[in-house]
Design a protein around this motif. Structure first.
Motif, PDB file in Angstrom:
ATOM      1  N   ASP A   1     117.188 105.524  70.273  1.00 33.43           N
ATOM      2  CA  ASP A   1     116.979 105.337  68.835  1.00 33.43           C
ATOM      3  C   ASP A   1     115.698 106.101  68.520  1.00 33.43           C
TER       4      ASP A   1
ATOM      5  N   GLN B   1     103.279  98.269  67.195  1.00 33.76           N
ATOM      6  CA  GLN B   1     104.476  98.682  66.451  1.00 33.76           C
ATOM      7  C   GLN B   1     105.396  99.508  67.355  1.00 33.76           C
ATOM      8  N   PRO B   2     106.721  99.464  67.104  1.00 27.62           N
ATOM      9  CA  PRO B   2     107.639 100.278  67.907  1.00 27.62           C
ATOM     10  C   PRO B   2     107.294 101.767  67.815  1.00 27.62           C
TER      11      PRO B   2
ATOM     12  N   TYR C   1     106.054 100.303  72.875  1.00 26.36           N
ATOM     13  CA  TYR C   1     105.305  99.866  71.700  1.00 26.36           C
ATOM     14  C   TYR C   1     103.943 100.556  71.665  1.00 26.36           C
TER      15      TYR C   1
ATOM     16  N   THR D   1     108.113 105.803  67.898  1.00 24.65           N
ATOM     17  CA  THR D   1     109.204 106.747  67.654  1.00 24.65           C
ATOM     18  C   THR D   1     109.296 107.698  68.848  1.00 24.65           C
TER      19      THR D   1
ATOM     20  N   ALA E   1     114.503  99.527  69.955  1.00 24.24           N
ATOM     21  CA  ALA E   1     115.830  99.232  69.417  1.00 24.24           C
ATOM     22  C   ALA E   1     116.932  99.964  70.171  1.00 24.24           C
ATOM     23  N   SER E   2     116.553 100.900  71.030  1.00 26.87           N
ATOM     24  CA  SER E   2     117.551 101.631  71.824  1.00 26.87           C
ATOM     25  C   SER E   2     118.406 100.667  72.648  1.00 26.87           C
TER      26      SER E   2
ATOM     27  N   HIS F   1     119.185  97.486  71.866  1.00 26.02           N
ATOM     28  CA  HIS F   1     119.749  96.371  71.099  1.00 26.02           C
ATOM     29  C   HIS F   1     121.266  96.276  71.224  1.00 26.02           C
TER      30      HIS F   1
ATOM     31  N   THR G   1     113.852 106.672  65.979  1.00 27.51           N
ATOM     32  CA  THR G   1     112.806 106.135  65.089  1.00 27.51           C
ATOM     33  C   THR G   1     112.278 104.772  65.546  1.00 27.51           C
ATOM     34  N   ASN G   2     112.907 104.190  66.566  1.00 28.23           N
ATOM     35  CA  ASN G   2     112.507 102.866  67.037  1.00 28.23           C
ATOM     36  C   ASN G   2     112.962 102.723  68.494  1.00 28.23           C
TER      37      ASN G   2
END
Length: 284
Positions: A248, A157-158, A151, A160, A254-255, A257, A250-251
């Motif tokens: 992931d 924010q997450p 982050y 990239t 989220a890799s 998830h 762009t996030n």
């Protein structure tokens, strides 16, 4: 008068003789007894190298500012056995690259430009990007470089892939795997501020400036803020519990998830030679 003088001379002569004889005998006998007899030499203590001899530059690179360091870490005194053992565990990987790909005397090659050794007071989870562990790159997951979070430290924010590469880790390679490792309490780390990287240097990067995967672009120069901490630790030697997942782009958070595949370090040979005393600092 002559007789008295002769008596005084004889008396002085006798005194000197007795004193000299007594001292000589006493010392000789005492020493002989002390050194004589059967005895075994004590086993020599293990030689602990000075920390400046373990990784080049470790004596001259400045300490990291304590204001940037997590309160869950305790400082290890420079030159102590734990301090030297921690550096010894990194002697082969990253070795001199700890302070830049070309060593501490060359700027613009990343690494860290300040450092100290710390011990975790609580279990600590760290993150990284890696190349996939393949036949071509069998030791990709043994890389010792980690970061605090996926982050953005300024706005939570997450991150990239490009933000992490340019502003956190100062890397420019084709990392396709996100990695998460939890280290046990009492694990020791090298922690420091990331040094800048000139990604335009020929043959340094997989991705030169202005290029990157999935619309993500590498910049030059990469200049992480001094408050961004790099953590350097051998994940296998420290018995970390790690897992990996496809990136992931762009996030990064989220890799994980869709799951995270555990890493079995038992299948990988260690990339570091470790001094005997380092065993004292492997968490149980």
């Amino acid at each position: 008068m002559a007789e008295a003088s002769r008596r005084r001379k004889r008396k002085g002569k006798g005194k000197g003789k007795g004193k000299g004889k007594g001292k000589g005998k006493g010392k000789g006998k005492g020493k002989g007894k002390g050194k004589g007899g059967n005895r075994e030499d004590p086993e020599p203590l293990p030689v602990i190298p000075d920390f400046g001899d373990i990784i080049p530059g470790s004596q001259v690179v400045a300490p990291v500012s304590t204001q940037y360091v997590s309160p869950t870490l305790s400082l290890v005194r420079r030159g102590s056995v734990c301090y030297n053992s921690t550096l010894a565990s990194l002697q082969q990987n990253p070795g001199k690259k700890l302070f830049g790909d070309q060593g501490y005397t060359q700027n613009a090659w990343g690494g860290i430009f300040t450092y100290n050794v710390y011990r975790a007071q609580v279990p600590t989870t760290l993150y990284a990007l890696r190349q996939k562990n393949t036949t071509k790159e069998p030791n990709a997951y043994l890389s010792p470089w980690f970061s605090t979070s996926f982050y953005n430290p300024n706005n939570s924010q997450p991150l990239t892939w490009a933000e992490y590469s340019n502003s956190i880790a100062a890397t420019c390679w084709n990392y396709t795997v996100a990695m998460k490792c939890t280290f046990k309490k009492e694990t020791s780390f090298v922690v420091g501020s990331g040094a800048w990287r000139d990604t335009s240097i020929k043959n340094m990067c997989h991705f030169p400036p202005g290029t990157g995967p999935h619309q993500q672009n590498i910049i030059t120069p990469q200049t992480p803020a001094p408050s961004i901490m790099q953590w350097i630790v051998d994940p296998k030697g420290s018995q970390a519990e790690c897992c990996v997942a496809p990136v992931d782009y762009t996030n990064l958070p989220a890799s994980f998830h869709k799951g995270c595949e555990p890493v079995d370090f038992g299948l990988q040979s260690s990339r570091n030679s470790v001094y005997r005393t380092e065993r004292d600092y492997v968490p149980r």
